[in-house]
Design an enzyme around this catalytic site. Structure first.
Site, PDB file in Angstrom:
ATOM      1  N   TYR A 294       0.846  -1.205   0.000  1.00 49.15           N
ATOM      2  CA  TYR A 294       0.000   0.000   0.000  1.00 49.15           C
ATOM      3  C   TYR A 294       0.880   1.253   0.000  1.00 49.15           C
ATOM      4  O   TYR A 294       0.674   2.178  -0.799  1.00 49.15           O
ATOM      5  CB  TYR A 294      -0.898  -0.041   1.235  1.00 49.15           C
ATOM      6  CG  TYR A 294      -1.779   1.170   1.418  1.00 49.15           C
ATOM      7  CD1 TYR A 294      -2.950   1.326   0.674  1.00 49.15           C
ATOM      8  CD2 TYR A 294      -1.461   2.164   2.352  1.00 49.15           C
ATOM      9  CE1 TYR A 294      -3.771   2.430   0.857  1.00 49.15           C
ATOM     10  CE2 TYR A 294      -2.274   3.272   2.534  1.00 49.15           C
ATOM     11  CZ  TYR A 294      -3.431   3.403   1.794  1.00 49.15           C
ATOM     12  OH  TYR A 294      -4.240   4.506   1.968  1.00 49.15           O
TER      13      TYR A 294
HETATM   14  P1  NAP Z   1     -13.284   3.642   1.555  1.00 51.73           P
HETATM   15  O1  NAP Z   1     -14.295   4.293   2.446  1.00 51.73           O
HETATM   16  O2  NAP Z   1     -12.995   2.194   1.687  1.00 51.73           O
HETATM   17  O3  NAP Z   1     -13.701   3.987   0.056  1.00 51.73           O
HETATM   18  C1  NAP Z   1     -12.962   3.471  -1.011  1.00 51.73           C
HETATM   19  C2  NAP Z   1     -13.567   4.015  -2.287  1.00 51.73           C
HETATM   20  O4  NAP Z   1     -12.812   3.524  -3.393  1.00 51.73           O
HETATM   21  C3  NAP Z   1     -15.009   3.566  -2.476  1.00 51.73           C
HETATM   22  O5  NAP Z   1     -15.734   4.605  -3.075  1.00 51.73           O
HETATM   23  C4  NAP Z   1     -14.873   2.400  -3.432  1.00 51.73           C
HETATM   24  O6  NAP Z   1     -16.035   2.233  -4.223  1.00 51.73           O
HETATM   25  C5  NAP Z   1     -13.688   2.839  -4.287  1.00 51.73           C
HETATM   26  N1  NAP Z   1     -12.977   1.730  -4.908  1.00 51.73           N
HETATM   27  C6  NAP Z   1     -12.257   0.753  -4.315  1.00 51.73           C
HETATM   28  N2  NAP Z   1     -11.759  -0.108  -5.225  1.00 51.73           N
HETATM   29  C7  NAP Z   1     -12.178   0.347  -6.436  1.00 51.73           C
HETATM   30  C8  NAP Z   1     -11.996  -0.084  -7.776  1.00 51.73           C
HETATM   31  N3  NAP Z   1     -11.272  -1.167  -8.075  1.00 51.73           N
HETATM   32  N4  NAP Z   1     -12.572   0.646  -8.768  1.00 51.73           N
HETATM   33  C9  NAP Z   1     -13.297   1.740  -8.469  1.00 51.73           C
HETATM   34  N5  NAP Z   1     -13.517   2.206  -7.245  1.00 51.73           N
HETATM   35  C10 NAP Z   1     -12.955   1.509  -6.233  1.00 51.73           C
HETATM   36  O7  NAP Z   1     -11.871   4.347   1.715  1.00 51.73           O
HETATM   37  P2  NAP Z   1     -11.422   5.843   1.993  1.00 51.73           P
HETATM   38  O8  NAP Z   1     -10.805   5.860   3.323  1.00 51.73           O
HETATM   39  O9  NAP Z   1     -12.481   6.811   1.640  1.00 51.73           O
HETATM   40  O10 NAP Z   1     -10.223   5.935   0.924  1.00 51.73           O
HETATM   41  C11 NAP Z   1     -10.218   6.833  -0.164  1.00 51.73           C
HETATM   42  C12 NAP Z   1      -8.781   7.066  -0.563  1.00 51.73           C
HETATM   43  O11 NAP Z   1      -8.085   7.669   0.533  1.00 51.73           O
HETATM   44  C13 NAP Z   1      -8.003   5.784  -0.887  1.00 51.73           C
HETATM   45  O12 NAP Z   1      -7.161   6.013  -1.987  1.00 51.73           O
HETATM   46  C14 NAP Z   1      -7.202   5.538   0.374  1.00 51.73           C
HETATM   47  O13 NAP Z   1      -6.032   4.808   0.110  1.00 51.73           O
HETATM   48  C15 NAP Z   1      -6.911   6.961   0.810  1.00 51.73           C
HETATM   49  N6  NAP Z   1      -6.555   7.115   2.216  1.00 51.73           N
HETATM   50  C16 NAP Z   1      -7.430   6.797   3.210  1.00 51.73           C
HETATM   51  C17 NAP Z   1      -7.046   6.975   4.538  1.00 51.73           C
HETATM   52  C18 NAP Z   1      -7.958   6.679   5.694  1.00 51.73           C
HETATM   53  O14 NAP Z   1      -7.518   6.772   6.861  1.00 51.73           O
HETATM   54  N7  NAP Z   1      -9.227   6.338   5.485  1.00 51.73           N
HETATM   55  C19 NAP Z   1      -5.768   7.468   4.846  1.00 51.73           C
HETATM   56  C20 NAP Z   1      -4.898   7.761   3.797  1.00 51.73           C
HETATM   57  C21 NAP Z   1      -5.306   7.592   2.486  1.00 51.73           C
HETATM   58  P3  NAP Z   1     -16.723   0.767  -4.413  1.00 51.73           P
HETATM   59  O15 NAP Z   1     -17.007   0.255  -3.054  1.00 51.73           O
HETATM   60  O16 NAP Z   1     -17.916   1.029  -5.232  1.00 51.73           O
HETATM   61  O17 NAP Z   1     -15.711  -0.019  -5.162  1.00 51.73           O
END
Ligand code: NAP
Length: 260
Positions: A165
């Protein structure tokens, strides 16, 4: 004359992973600022639930079922979005997964490649299609556009048991800086957003852990988990003309965690 760069009326923003979590927080704010919005997600159910929220905000909303790791699907969906909405001014490559292992020694090639496929290749396909559209538009006399990618604190902090990751999140920063330099001549800006610890489905396990809350969240100077709406401001800023001279940067939004 009033200073109104944050009124996004007439603009179109596309957010991948825009049906939940951080992406939905961004999409909601963009719509509230007047932008038409396109969201991508791989799940039709999640898309439908997000549409229910965004449809009430008085802008045009399009939800597309797209797996960002599928190159042909991304190419087709971007073309469809441009036809449906007329143009795309802002693209935020935010879709991501967080697949780790019990230890680095036990990390399988399947876990490694799954992270690469969604987080790195997915961001590549999305940003490349955005650039193709924006460069073609600039060559036709209408320069401009903003591209952003959601990286992570994991790109700059040691993310134990999440080496795959972390590698993808470091990779997207390197990619977006190269995009920024190459596309500035077309008026296209490119930046990375690095969230810290944010309360979304991705971090559900950590949110439920007393140890994690005591040892990690207690060290966040702002003293709470980040929320999806904490990413509305950066999305609107990057989509707006207020950021017209801002490119190639990384925006760390972590409640101060990294500096403490
Ligand atoms: P999340 O709530 O799990 O949401 C993930 C999103 O990505 C969902 O909308 C999901 O839609 C979509 N997704 C996943 N796989 C996909 C695919 N193969 N094709 C298209 N869409 C896909 O996660 P989040 O925390 O909001 O994360 C959003 C971004 O922020 C990510 O890049 C993550 O790495 C980054 N991030 C998060 C955190 C944290 O603490 N939460 C920290 C640092 C960075 P579907 O379910 O419809 O696939």
């Amino acid at each position: 004359m009033a200073y109104e760069p944050f009124n996004l009326k007439g603009k179109v923003a596309l957010v991948t992973g825009g049906n939940r979590g951080i992406g939905l927080g961004m999409a909601r704010a963009l719509a509230q600022a007047g932008s038409d919005v396109v969201i991508w997600g791989s799940s039709a159910t999640h898309n439908l639930a997000a549409l229910g929220q965004l449809d009430t905000l008085g802008v045009r909303v399009l939800a597309q079922q797209v797996d960002v790791s599928d190159e042909a699907a991304v190419v087709a969906a971007m073309a469809e979005a441009v036809v449906a909405m007329g143009r795309v001014d802002t693209v935020i490559a935010n879709a991501g997964i967080g697949a780790g292992a019990r230890s680095f020694s036990e990390m399988t090639v399947e876990i490694w490649r799954r992270n690469m496929a969604v987080n790195l290749e997915g961001a590549f396909f999305t940003c490349r299609e955005a650039c193709r559209h924006m460069v073609a538009r600039a060559q036709a006399g209408d320069p401009g556009g903003s591209i952003a990618v959601t990286s992570s604190l994991a790109a700059i902090d040691g993310a134990a048991r999440n080496e795959a990751y972390a590698a993808t999140k470091g990779g997207v920063i390197a990619m977006i800086k190269a995009i920024a330099v190459e596309h500035a001549r077309w008026g296209v800006r490119a930046n990375a957003i690095l969230p810290g610890w944010i309360a979304t489905d991705m971090t559900a396990g950590s949110q439920a852990s007393t140890v994690f809350n005591e040892k990690v969240i207690s060290r966040v100077p702002i003293r709470r988990w980040g929320e999806p709406e904490d990413f509305g401001g950066i999305a609107v800023y990057l989509a707006s003309s207020a950021s017209k001279y801002h490119t190639g940067d990384t925006f760390l939004i972590d409640g101060g965690y990294a500096i403490f």
